[in-house]
Scaffold this motif. Sequence first.
Motif, PDB file in Angstrom:
ATOM      1  N   LEU A   1       0.805  -1.220   0.000  1.00  0.00           N
ATOM      2  CA  LEU A   1       0.000   0.000   0.000  1.00  0.00           C
ATOM      3  C   LEU A   1       0.839   1.272   0.000  1.00  0.00           C
ATOM      4  O   LEU A   1       0.480   2.255  -0.664  1.00  0.00           O
ATOM      5  CB  LEU A   1      -0.936   0.009   1.207  1.00  0.00           C
ATOM      6  N   LEU A   2       1.926   1.279   0.751  1.00  0.00           N
ATOM      7  CA  LEU A   2       2.712   2.506   0.900  1.00  0.00           C
ATOM      8  C   LEU A   2       3.927   2.564  -0.022  1.00  0.00           C
ATOM      9  O   LEU A   2       4.296   3.637  -0.486  1.00  0.00           O
ATOM     10  CB  LEU A   2       3.155   2.665   2.354  1.00  0.00           C
ATOM     11  N   VAL A   3       4.551   1.427  -0.280  1.00  0.00           N
ATOM     12  CA  VAL A   3       5.742   1.424  -1.129  1.00  0.00           C
ATOM     13  C   VAL A   3       5.355   1.345  -2.602  1.00  0.00           C
ATOM     14  O   VAL A   3       5.786   2.153  -3.412  1.00  0.00           O
ATOM     15  CB  VAL A   3       6.698   0.277  -0.738  1.00  0.00           C
ATOM     16  N   PHE A   4       4.502   0.360  -2.949  1.00  0.00           N
ATOM     17  CA  PHE A   4       4.129   0.193  -4.356  1.00  0.00           C
ATOM     18  C   PHE A   4       3.116   1.224  -4.819  1.00  0.00           C
ATOM     19  O   PHE A   4       3.150   1.642  -5.971  1.00  0.00           O
ATOM     20  CB  PHE A   4       3.591  -1.215  -4.613  1.00  0.00           C
ATOM     21  N   ARG A   5       2.169   1.614  -3.954  1.00  0.00           N
ATOM     22  CA  ARG A   5       1.170   2.640  -4.279  1.00  0.00           C
ATOM     23  C   ARG A   5       0.651   2.497  -5.710  1.00  0.00           C
ATOM     24  O   ARG A   5       0.815   3.388  -6.540  1.00  0.00           O
ATOM     25  CB  ARG A   5       1.765   4.033  -4.095  1.00  0.00           C
TER      26      ARG A   5
ATOM     27  N   PRO B   1      -4.242   5.759  -6.147  1.00  0.00           N
ATOM     28  CA  PRO B   1      -4.472   6.657  -5.008  1.00  0.00           C
ATOM     29  C   PRO B   1      -5.234   6.000  -3.856  1.00  0.00           C
ATOM     30  O   PRO B   1      -4.948   6.263  -2.695  1.00  0.00           O
ATOM     31  CB  PRO B   1      -5.276   7.810  -5.616  1.00  0.00           C
ATOM     32  N   ALA B   2      -6.193   5.130  -4.167  1.00  0.00           N
ATOM     33  CA  ALA B   2      -6.957   4.468  -3.100  1.00  0.00           C
ATOM     34  C   ALA B   2      -6.046   3.609  -2.237  1.00  0.00           C
ATOM     35  O   ALA B   2      -6.176   3.597  -1.007  1.00  0.00           O
ATOM     36  CB  ALA B   2      -8.085   3.618  -3.699  1.00  0.00           C
ATOM     37  N   SER B   3      -5.112   2.900  -2.853  1.00  0.00           N
ATOM     38  CA  SER B   3      -4.174   2.072  -2.088  1.00  0.00           C
ATOM     39  C   SER B   3      -3.329   2.926  -1.156  1.00  0.00           C
ATOM     40  O   SER B   3      -3.107   2.563  -0.001  1.00  0.00           O
ATOM     41  CB  SER B   3      -3.252   1.283  -3.020  1.00  0.00           C
ATOM     42  N   LEU B   4      -2.869   4.050  -1.669  1.00  0.00           N
ATOM     43  CA  LEU B   4      -2.055   4.940  -0.829  1.00  0.00           C
ATOM     44  C   LEU B   4      -2.859   5.429   0.369  1.00  0.00           C
ATOM     45  O   LEU B   4      -2.369   5.424   1.498  1.00  0.00           O
ATOM     46  CB  LEU B   4      -1.542   6.126  -1.649  1.00  0.00           C
ATOM     47  N   TRP B   5      -4.108   5.832   0.161  1.00  0.00           N
ATOM     48  CA  TRP B   5      -4.919   6.336   1.267  1.00  0.00           C
ATOM     49  C   TRP B   5      -5.239   5.239   2.280  1.00  0.00           C
ATOM     50  O   TRP B   5      -5.258   5.494   3.483  1.00  0.00           O
ATOM     51  CB  TRP B   5      -6.188   7.012   0.758  1.00  0.00           C
ATOM     52  N   ILE B   6      -5.488   4.033   1.791  1.00  0.00           N
ATOM     53  CA  ILE B   6      -5.706   2.920   2.721  1.00  0.00           C
ATOM     54  C   ILE B   6      -4.428   2.659   3.507  1.00  0.00           C
ATOM     55  O   ILE B   6      -4.473   2.410   4.711  1.00  0.00           O
ATOM     56  CB  ILE B   6      -6.183   1.656   1.970  1.00  0.00           C
ATOM     57  N   GLY B   7      -3.284   2.753   2.857  1.00  0.00           N
ATOM     58  CA  GLY B   7      -2.006   2.582   3.546  1.00  0.00           C
ATOM     59  C   GLY B   7      -1.766   3.647   4.600  1.00  0.00           C
ATOM     60  O   GLY B   7      -1.290   3.354   5.702  1.00  0.00           O
ATOM     61  N   VAL B   8      -2.105   4.886   4.280  1.00  0.00           N
ATOM     62  CA  VAL B   8      -1.968   5.977   5.250  1.00  0.00           C
ATOM     63  C   VAL B   8      -2.910   5.755   6.431  1.00  0.00           C
ATOM     64  O   VAL B   8      -2.514   5.926   7.598  1.00  0.00           O
ATOM     65  CB  VAL B   8      -2.216   7.347   4.571  1.00  0.00           C
ATOM     66  N   LEU B   9      -4.146   5.358   6.138  1.00  0.00           N
ATOM     67  CA  LEU B   9      -5.108   5.049   7.201  1.00  0.00           C
ATOM     68  C   LEU B   9      -4.593   3.923   8.084  1.00  0.00           C
ATOM     69  O   LEU B   9      -4.652   3.999   9.311  1.00  0.00           O
ATOM     70  CB  LEU B   9      -6.462   4.673   6.594  1.00  0.00           C
ATOM     71  N   MET B  10      -4.061   2.864   7.460  1.00  0.00           N
ATOM     72  CA  MET B  10      -3.522   1.743   8.223  1.00  0.00           C
ATOM     73  C   MET B  10      -2.360   2.202   9.102  1.00  0.00           C
ATOM     74  O   MET B  10      -2.297   1.877  10.288  1.00  0.00           O
ATOM     75  CB  MET B  10      -3.046   0.640   7.288  1.00  0.00           C
ATOM     76  N   ALA B  11      -1.444   2.955   8.536  1.00  0.00           N
ATOM     77  CA  ALA B  11      -0.285   3.420   9.303  1.00  0.00           C
ATOM     78  C   ALA B  11      -0.717   4.286  10.485  1.00  0.00           C
ATOM     79  O   ALA B  11      -0.193   4.144  11.588  1.00  0.00           O
ATOM     80  CB  ALA B  11       0.675   4.191   8.393  1.00  0.00           C
ATOM     81  N   ALA B  12      -1.694   5.168  10.261  1.00  0.00           N
ATOM     82  CA  ALA B  12      -2.189   6.023  11.341  1.00  0.00           C
ATOM     83  C   ALA B  12      -2.871   5.192  12.428  1.00  0.00           C
ATOM     84  O   ALA B  12      -2.610   5.384  13.622  1.00  0.00           O
ATOM     85  CB  ALA B  12      -3.151   7.073  10.791  1.00  0.00           C
ATOM     86  N   ALA B  13      -3.746   4.267  12.017  1.00  0.00           N
ATOM     87  CA  ALA B  13      -4.457   3.428  12.993  1.00  0.00           C
ATOM     88  C   ALA B  13      -3.486   2.575  13.798  1.00  0.00           C
ATOM     89  O   ALA B  13      -3.607   2.467  15.029  1.00  0.00           O
ATOM     90  CB  ALA B  13      -5.479   2.543  12.286  1.00  0.00           C
ATOM     91  N   LEU B  14      -2.505   1.984  13.134  1.00  0.00           N
ATOM     92  CA  LEU B  14      -1.540   1.141  13.851  1.00  0.00           C
ATOM     93  C   LEU B  14      -0.603   1.980  14.711  1.00  0.00           C
ATOM     94  O   LEU B  14      -0.227   1.566  15.810  1.00  0.00           O
ATOM     95  CB  LEU B  14      -0.757   0.279  12.875  1.00  0.00           C
ATOM     96  N   GLY B  15      -0.246   3.155  14.230  1.00  0.00           N
ATOM     97  CA  GLY B  15       0.581   4.043  15.047  1.00  0.00           C
ATOM     98  C   GLY B  15      -0.128   4.437  16.328  1.00  0.00           C
ATOM     99  O   GLY B  15       0.464   4.400  17.414  1.00  0.00           O
ATOM    100  N   LEU B  16      -1.400   4.796  16.208  1.00  0.00           N
ATOM    101  CA  LEU B  16      -2.187   5.146  17.402  1.00  0.00           C
ATOM    102  C   LEU B  16      -2.376   3.944  18.323  1.00  0.00           C
ATOM    103  O   LEU B  16      -2.323   4.072  19.547  1.00  0.00           O
ATOM    104  CB  LEU B  16      -3.537   5.732  16.999  1.00  0.00           C
ATOM    105  N   ALA B  17      -2.593   2.766  17.744  1.00  0.00           N
ATOM    106  CA  ALA B  17      -2.777   1.558  18.555  1.00  0.00           C
ATOM    107  C   ALA B  17      -1.507   1.221  19.333  1.00  0.00           C
ATOM    108  O   ALA B  17      -1.566   0.902  20.525  1.00  0.00           O
ATOM    109  CB  ALA B  17      -3.189   0.390  17.666  1.00  0.00           C
ATOM    110  N   VAL B  18      -0.366   1.296  18.673  1.00  0.00           N
ATOM    111  CA  VAL B  18       0.906   1.008  19.347  1.00  0.00           C
ATOM    112  C   VAL B  18       1.181   2.059  20.412  1.00  0.00           C
ATOM    113  O   VAL B  18       1.622   1.737  21.525  1.00  0.00           O
ATOM    114  CB  VAL B  18       2.065   0.913  18.329  1.00  0.00           C
TER     115      VAL B  18
END
Length: 146
Positions: free
Chosen positions: A112-116, A119-136
Motif C-alpha cells: 500500500l505505501l511502497v508500491f502505491r 491513489p486508493a491504495s495509498l490512502w488505505i495505507g496511510v489510514l492503516m499506518a495512522a491506525a496502527l501508530g495510534l494503537a501502538v
Amino acid sequence: ALLAVPALALFAIRAGRQPLGQAWRLWWTAGWVLIVLHLYWGLGRLHHWDPISVFERQGFRVAAPIFVLEVVWLVDVVLAWTRRDWSHAAGGYLLWQWLAWLIAVANFAVSLLVFRNDPASLWIGVLMAAALGLAVLRRLVEGERA
C-alpha cells in the motif's frame, strides 16, 4: 487490507493483555475472505492458476511474501475459530499471533505505501499506518501506567 485494519489495531492494543474479543475475530476473518478473493482473481483469473508465472512477473521478493501471508493468515483464522484460547493466547500461540500480525503489517505496508498502485491504495495505507501508530502508542501508554 481495509477490513484487516481494525483487527490489526485491536490486536496491537490487546494482545497478551486482555481478550481480543469477537470483533477482532470477525474483522480478521473478513479481511482473510477478501484476500482469498484476491488470490482467486490474481492467481486464478490473471495467471490461470500458474504460481510460477506470478513469480516471473512480480519477482521472488514481491510474490513470495504474498504467498506466505496467504498461508499464515489461513492458519491464523483457522486457529482463531478452533482454539479455546484464541482471545487470550499465551506462550507459543501468542508468539504465533504476533508473527501473523507482523507478516500482515509488513505485506500491507509494502503493497500500500511502497508500491502505491493507485491513489486508493495509498490512502488505505496511510489510514492503516495512522491506525496502527495510534494503537501502538496506546499500548505503550497503557503499559507505562501498569
